[in-house]
Design a protein around this motif. Structure first.
Motif, mmCIF file in Angstrom:
data_model
loop_
_atom_site.group_PDB
_atom_site.id
_atom_site.type_symbol
_atom_site.label_atom_id
_atom_site.label_comp_id
_atom_site.label_asym_id
_atom_site.label_seq_id
_atom_site.Cartn_x
_atom_site.Cartn_y
_atom_site.Cartn_z
ATOM 1 N N ASP A 94 -10.091 -3.414 -8.271
ATOM 2 C CA ASP A 94 -9.913 -2.382 -7.266
ATOM 3 C C ASP A 94 -10.446 -1.082 -7.834
ATOM 4 O O ASP A 94 -9.996 -0.612 -8.887
ATOM 5 N N GLN A 111 -10.193 1.927 -6.850
ATOM 6 C CA GLN A 111 -9.201 2.986 -6.887
ATOM 7 C C GLN A 111 -8.321 2.828 -8.131
ATOM 8 O O GLN A 111 -7.981 3.781 -8.810
ATOM 9 N N ASP A 112 -7.972 1.579 -8.391
ATOM 10 C CA ASP A 112 -7.167 1.266 -9.563
ATOM 11 C C ASP A 112 -7.880 1.715 -10.829
ATOM 12 O O ASP A 112 -7.303 2.321 -11.727
ATOM 13 N N ILE A 149 -10.162 4.035 -11.180
ATOM 14 C CA ILE A 149 -10.158 5.498 -11.331
ATOM 15 C C ILE A 149 -8.775 5.971 -11.746
ATOM 16 O O ILE A 149 -8.636 6.836 -12.623
ATOM 17 N N GLY A 150 -7.754 5.343 -11.150
ATOM 18 C CA GLY A 150 -6.396 5.708 -11.501
ATOM 19 C C GLY A 150 -6.122 5.510 -12.983
ATOM 20 O O GLY A 150 -5.506 6.352 -13.663
ATOM 21 N N LEU A 175 -7.813 8.210 -15.045
ATOM 22 C CA LEU A 175 -7.101 9.468 -14.921
ATOM 23 C C LEU A 175 -5.832 9.435 -15.761
ATOM 24 O O LEU A 175 -5.478 10.398 -16.439
ATOM 25 N N ALA A 176 -5.145 8.295 -15.715
ATOM 26 C CA ALA A 176 -3.906 8.185 -16.482
ATOM 27 C C ALA A 176 -4.172 8.319 -17.967
ATOM 28 O O ALA A 176 -3.385 8.902 -18.716
ATOM 29 N N VAL A 194 -10.608 13.095 -6.123
ATOM 30 C CA VAL A 194 -11.156 11.750 -6.017
ATOM 31 C C VAL A 194 -11.544 11.489 -4.573
ATOM 32 O O VAL A 194 -10.708 11.626 -3.679
ATOM 33 N N LEU A 241 -12.994 8.555 -2.200
ATOM 34 C CA LEU A 241 -13.430 7.172 -2.052
ATOM 35 C C LEU A 241 -13.713 6.894 -0.594
ATOM 36 O O LEU A 241 -12.983 7.355 0.279
ATOM 37 N N LEU A 249 -13.294 -5.235 -3.341
ATOM 38 C CA LEU A 249 -13.057 -5.475 -4.760
ATOM 39 C C LEU A 249 -14.401 -5.740 -5.416
ATOM 40 O O LEU A 249 -15.239 -6.452 -4.869
ATOM 41 N N VAL A 292 -5.302 -6.832 -4.011
ATOM 42 C CA VAL A 292 -5.266 -6.301 -2.643
ATOM 43 C C VAL A 292 -3.849 -5.874 -2.281
ATOM 44 O O VAL A 292 -3.628 -4.784 -1.735
ATOM 45 N N SER A 343 -2.871 -2.788 -4.053
ATOM 46 C CA SER A 343 -3.527 -1.643 -3.415
ATOM 47 C C SER A 343 -2.794 -1.231 -2.155
ATOM 48 O O SER A 343 -2.555 -0.037 -1.925
ATOM 49 N N ARG A 368 0.442 0.490 -2.928
ATOM 50 C CA ARG A 368 0.230 1.858 -3.399
ATOM 51 C C ARG A 368 -0.036 2.790 -2.234
ATOM 52 O O ARG A 368 0.479 3.903 -2.177
ATOM 53 N N HIS A 369 -0.875 2.290 -1.358
ATOM 54 C CA HIS A 369 -1.170 3.145 -0.206
ATOM 55 C C HIS A 369 0.086 3.503 0.555
ATOM 56 O O HIS A 369 0.215 4.602 1.115
ATOM 57 N N ALA A 417 -2.765 7.540 -3.907
ATOM 58 C CA ALA A 417 -2.976 6.180 -4.416
ATOM 59 C C ALA A 417 -3.883 6.160 -5.626
ATOM 60 O O ALA A 417 -3.866 5.223 -6.412
ATOM 61 N N SER A 418 -4.718 7.233 -5.773
ATOM 62 C CA SER A 418 -5.588 7.258 -6.940
ATOM 63 C C SER A 418 -4.835 7.636 -8.195
ATOM 64 O O SER A 418 -5.321 7.454 -9.288
ATOM 65 N N ARG A 419 -3.665 8.226 -8.023
ATOM 66 C CA ARG A 419 -2.884 8.597 -9.197
ATOM 67 C C ARG A 419 -1.471 8.075 -9.024
ATOM 68 O O ARG A 419 -0.538 8.831 -8.793
ATOM 69 N N PRO A 420 -1.325 6.769 -9.142
ATOM 70 C CA PRO A 420 -0.015 6.159 -8.851
ATOM 71 C C PRO A 420 1.025 6.585 -9.871
ATOM 72 O O PRO A 420 0.732 6.702 -11.066
#
Lengths: 887, 232
Positions: A745, A747-748, A750-751, A754-755, A768, A770, A776, B199, B202, B205-206, B212-215
């Motif tokens: 993912d 987004q995952d 990028i997350g 960032l973390a 961010v 997207l 995927l 999926v 994801s 998270r949403h 969601a980009s910074r959970p």
């Protein structure tokens, strides 16, 4: 062997010879020959005595093949010596004992005893002759003691036949004697020998009993004894000369001579060659044997070619240089060669043809004598051989087709008819011209005989039809005799000229074909960049040119591997063994040679001066071609070309590897420098801070100690990151980056990045963006996180604290596109490519430190995903880095 | 090493003396009883004799493979095991977790992380019944009534999403590998289809995360699995 008369220094040639001999001597075994003049003088006995002495002196002696023939005294000497069992070879249903070479090589004693050097081995043995076995054993570094009779030497063979009337068939090349370390003459007076014979102490094979009676006549024995004494003296003389030469002891040296003899395939050639060898020995000169191949000779039948082959090999074994030349005139070619190679004397045979033939066609000898100029010519009489043998040189006459004779008739008839038409208007002399024309046409188009027929018929026709009195063959005006003669000679001359020209043209064409084939091969080889293409070029060219099948074998560990082979050619284990032998012993082997001649192919070693590369196996269509000088010459030329090409490819590969190695070393050096600096720098702060805190004398308040600790912490983190980068870099370079692709993912991803930089992101504005519904994407999550971390870290480092950073991700039909955008200073245009190089650091801004590895790691990882990464400057300032990953 | 009966017991297994020293110092705040072992075999016997409540196990032991130690301990005990591993050895971590370890720490790690992990482990091993309601920050999960509230508003989750959330929450603070999650929620058949998990994560998270980009709740452990945060 030459020594300059001027100085006292030994000539370079002599020194080289001595050095080579010494070098060879160290690796080769030493050969001691026990020489006798007849069977029964006691050679084997003397050899065994010497062997026992050596054994008592402590050396390791083994008897590999000793024939005692049942004589008790000899047997007694054998006792106490280790005896190697003989190999039993089958021949026509009978088991015959032979020398077991492999057993001797495996046993590897210091001295090995081998009787009867001149013996011919049973068919199917590795070598044809025992002396070749001995050579192989010597090459392995084992000393050999052997026995031989003087009549077995090649150069003396015909003299011995003359003396005794018995032809000795088993011969040994003189080179063996020349290279022997020691020659011991075993000599007893002939009367004593005869007495021994009467006492039955001399071994004779049964069949030869009555021949032996003929042999053991006092006259013969005395002559043979003298021969053996002389030969030994000559050998001793040689040793002395070499000794004197290398130590520059002046002596009465003769002028440097060089002899030349021609091999023609006639039975005399052999005698000539041996005579030349003896002459060369006497004069201490080098000598050359030349075979002139004229086109007519080339059309000879098989027996002649075999004979030529045999003569050339004989000359070589007697120590001559051998050369083959293609030319149209034998005499001219000989003289040309002689002049070019500084020959001082030419040896020719005196033929015994009848006078008349000599007038019409001057023999080659006379031509040579005439052209020889300053070169001496020795004419050797060749008597004892019947005249008939001369005619054994069979020229395969090219049959003149019968219609050519018909054509000449037609021509004459046409000329007559034409002349008849013209007769009223012209005088007879002009009609001669018409006949002349006919003769010329015949000479050009037809062979010699039809042309001559045309001339003769023309003359007759002219006489009959047009010369007064007409319709008769009588001639009134004798002037016409000249006309006839003229017509006739014109016909003959032109015809001969045309034939010669044709022959020359044919010789040239053949030469051109050879050159062409060589040219094509070398052109293809020059274009070949690897072994595979070399092999293909070789197989293609040579099979076409020679109509042969080929195999190329390359050593692989202990065996020979087939690197390339013609279609439909199969090599079984026996063939591979022959190829192996050829390679290991660096010599030709197989069909057409004297070693392992029962093989299916001819094996030629491929080598350059520096190293031995492999073996070329050739299978020709016709067995006879293996011994054809023409084919062998071509093969030799091919072998040279192939070896050079192989060496070139090999060297090119080595050069490439050396380059790669050098590049790696450069990188390693840079890495080392970087490590040294970047590892130490953080440690400075850490150790500094900690030591300050430990030092009780420094009074550090809480704020300051907090500062120190924070500083040390930051530096420790930096060190950690640097170590991580180094490890990544090392793995990338070593090619050990394993990509575990999984659907991820974005987004995952990028997350996670960032973390990972959570702390550094504090106070910074990172957004961010997207696109909706990103699928995927298959990638290695951990590695790509690292990529984004590095990119983000860079953006944070190089852009001002209050500027925006953006991360964007989107897809098109083929790629995932991730972008990192900042508002930093960007990168100078010309450096946009270099920014991904290892250790590249931006010159600005100050105070920013980095290893320069981050971006190159990103590149390595992205490219390992089959993706691309590039850097661009943004309009309005800042840098945009775009990663594209295939979906 | 004092054996004070009420303090939680931690067994430290590492062959590097420097790391032993650090761990001892970091954990010697009076909260724990500390025990040490220097290699795999010592660890196995110490596990029997000292009866620890948490084991800190270094994966790079000289005599036995760390995973082997885990397997042997797991044959007779469910004691929480936290493995200490180095960066870039994700495969090793996953292997250890699948063999029975409960969580991991990547060297070099800070004391804060260490203590947080230990606390999670102790809480789980000490509590007998799971709490019915899980609360963290703005999120509330009522396991009994199958209700999820975010900022006091109900969140609509699909059954699969709920099961996923429930599993994560039940193991809050502890990492769960992809395999473990897939196996428990979807069954062994789905082990080869990780995208199903992705999926759903994801989607969750949403629905649950502000950005969601910074959970902040559902954390990704790169290459290993996921972890639901247990405390802030």
């Amino acid at each position: 062997m030459s020594l300059s008369h001027e100085g006292m220094r030994p000539s370079p040639e002599a020194m080289l010879k001595a050095a080579q001999a010494e070098e060879r001597g160290e690796e080769r075994g030493k050969l001691k020959i026990f020489l006798g003049y007849a069977a029964g003088v006691g050679k084997t006995y003397t050899m065994l005595e010497a062997a026992r002495q050596q054994q008592q002196a402590g050396r390791d002696v083994v008897a590999a093949y000793v024939e005692s023939h049942g004589r008790a005294e000899t047997d007694a000497l054998l006792e106490g010596l280790e005896i190697l069992p003989k190999a039993q070879r089958e021949y026509q249903g009978v088991l015959l004992p032979e020398l077991d070479i492999d057993a001797a090589l495996a046993r590897k004693p210091q001295i090995v005893l081998i009787d009867e050097l001149a013996h011919t081995n049973v068919l199917g043995s590795r070598h044809e002759k025992r002396w070749q076995d001995v050579e192989e054993i010597l090459a392995a570094g084992i000393d050999v003691y052997t026995t031989v009779n003087v009549q077995h030497f090649e150069s003396l063979n015909d003299i011995v036949t003359q003396i005794t009337g018995i032809a000795v068939r088993e011969t040994v090349p003189d080179s063996i004697l020349d290279r022997a370390t020691e020659v011991k003459l075993v000599d007893i007076p002939p009367e004593e020998l005869l007495q021994r014979l009467r006492q039955g102490k001399v071994y004779l094979p049964e069949q030869a009993a009555w021949a032996a009676q003929k042999f053991f006549r006092p006259g013969n024995l005395i002559a043979l004894r003298e021969l053996s004494l002389r030969r030994t003296a000559a050998w001793v003389d040689d040793e002395m000369r070499t000794y004197m030469e290398t130590r520059a002891i002046p002596g009465p040296w003769p002028v440097t001579e060089r002899l030349l003899v021609c091999a023609s395939g006639s039975p005399f050639s052999e005698k000539l060659i041996r005579t030349t060898r003896r002459l060369a020995d006497e004069l201490k000169a080098q000598w050359v044997t030349v075979y002139i191949e004229t086109p007519s000779l080339a059309r000879q039948q098989q027996e002649n070619r075999e004979r030529v082959w045999h003569d050339l090999r004989l000359a070589e074994s007697l120590g001559a240089e051998v050369a083959t030349i293609t030319a149209t005139s034998v005499a001219e070619a000989v003289i040309e060669y002689a002049v070019r190679h500084n020959v001082t004397r030419i040896v020719v045979g005196k033929p015994a043809k009848s006078r008349w033939i000599e007038i019409l066609r001057p023999p080659i000898v006379d031509q040579i004598i005439r052209l020889s100029g300053a070169i001496h010519v020795h004419v050797v009489s060749i008597n004892g051989a019947p005249q008939k043998t001369e005619r054994q040189i069979v020229k395969s006459k090219q049959a003149v087709p019968w219609f050519q004779y018909l054509a000449s008739l037609v021509l004459v008839a046409a000329a007559t008819a034409l002349s008849g038409l013209v007769m009223p208007f012209l005088s007879p002399t002009n009609m001669v011209m018409i006949y002349l024309l006919a003769v010329v046409v015949a000479a050009v188009q037809l062979s010699l005989k039809p042309a001559m027929l045309t001339a003769a018929l023309g003359v007759l026709a002219f006489d009959f039809f047009f010369v007064a009195p007409r319709w008769t063959f009588t001639v009134n005006d004798t002037e016409y005799i000249f006309t006839f003669l003229g017509l006739f000679s014109v016909g003959v001359v032109i015809s001969t000229l045309v034939a010669k020209a044709r022959e020359r043209a044919e010789a040239l064409r053949e030469r051109e074909l050879q050159t062409e084939s060589l040219y094509y091969l070398s052109r293809d080889l020059a274009a070949a960049v690897d072994m595979g293409s070399i092999m293909a070029a070789v197989i293609k060219n040579i099979s076409e040119t020679l109509d042969a099948q080929l195999a190329i074998l390359i050593p692989h560990g202990e065996q020979m591997d087939i690197a390339a082979i013609s279609k439909d050619l199969i090599l079984d284990n026996k063939e591979l063994a022959v190829a192996d032998w050829s390679f290991r012993n660096r010599r030709q082997a197989g069909v057409g040679t004297e070693t392992l001649g029962s093989a299916q192919l001819l094996y030629l070693p491929l080598h350059t001066t520096a190293c031995f590369l492999g073996v070329l196996g050739v299978k020709l269509e016709k067995i006879a071609d293996y011994r054809s000088p023409h084919h062998r010459r071509l093969l030799d030329a091919f072998v040279t070309q192939i070896s050079l090409a192989m060496e070139r490819v090999h060297l090119a590969q080595q050069a490439e590897q050396a380059q790669v190695l050098q590049a790696r070393e450069t990188l390693e050096r840079a890495l080392l420098n970087s490590i040294s600096h970047d590892l130490r720098t953080p440690l400075v702060s850490i150790i500094g801070a900690l030591s300050s805190l430990r030092d009780e004398h420094l009074q550090i308040n809480d704020t300051r100690s907090q500062d120190l600790l924070n500083g040390a912490w930051d530096e420790a983190e930096r060190l950690n990151r640097f170590v991580g980068n180094l490890l990544d870099m090392t793995r990338l370079e070593a090619g050990e980056l394993r990509i575990n692709k999984e659907p991820c993912d974005v987004q995952d991803l990028i997350g996670c990045s960032l973390a990972a930089l959570e702390q550094k992101l504090e106070g910074r504005d990172v957004s961010v963006k997207l696109t909706e519904g990103l699928p995927l994407v298959s990638m290695d999550m951990v590695l790509m996180t690292q990529v984004l971390v590095n990119l983000l870290d860079n953006a944070l480092k190089y852009s001002p604290a209050d500027s925006f950073i953006e991360i964007r991700a989107q897809t098109n039909t083929k790629y995932l596109i991730v972008e990192m955008l900042d508002r930093g200073p960007g990168v100078p245009e010309h450096d946009l490519q270099r920014v991904f190089d290892k250790f590249y650091r931006l010159p600005v801004p100050e105070g920013v430190n980095g290893t320069g590895l981050g971006l190159s790691i990103c590149k390595g990882i992205v490219e390992a995903h089959q993706g691309t990464i590039l850097a661009e400057n943004r309009s309005g300032g800042g840098l945009r880095i775009t990663c594209q990953l295939p979906l | 090493m004092t054996k004070e009966t009420n303090l939680p017991r931690i067994l430290i297994v590492d062959d590097e003396p420097a790391i032993q020293r650090f761990l001892k110092t970091a954990l010697a705040n009076g909260e724990f009883a500390l025990f040490q072992a220097e290699n795999g075999h010592a660890a196995l016997s110490a596990a029997v004799t000292t009866k620890p409540d948490v084991i800190l196990l270094d994966l790079g032991l000289p005599d036995l493979d760390g995973v082997e130690v885990i397997k042997r301990i797991r044959q007779w005990s469910q004691v929480p095991i936290i493995v200490l591993s180095v960066r870039d050895r994700e495969a090793d971590k996953v292997h250890a977790l699948d063999a029975g370890a409960d969580d991991y720490l990547t060297k070099p790690f800070g004391v804060g992380e260490l203590l947080a992990r230990i606390r999670v482990m102790l809480r789980r091993s000490l509590q007998q019944t799971p709490e019915p309601i899980f609360r963290i920050d703005e999120l509330e999960v009522d396991l009994a009534r199958r209700l999820v509230l975010l900022r006091n508003e109900t969140v609509a989750l699909t059954p699969t999403e709920y099961e996923l959330l429930r599993l994560l929450v039940a193991n809050a603070g502890k990492v769960m590998t992809h395999r473990q999650i897939l196996k428990q929620i979807w069954g062994a058949v789905y082990l080869e289809q990780p995208h199903v998990l992705r999926v759903n994560i994801s989607n969750l998270r949403h629905k649950l995360e502000k950005d969601a980009s910074r959970p902040r709740y559902i954390l990704t452990e790169s290459g290993v699995g996921y972890r639901f945060r247990s405390e802030f």
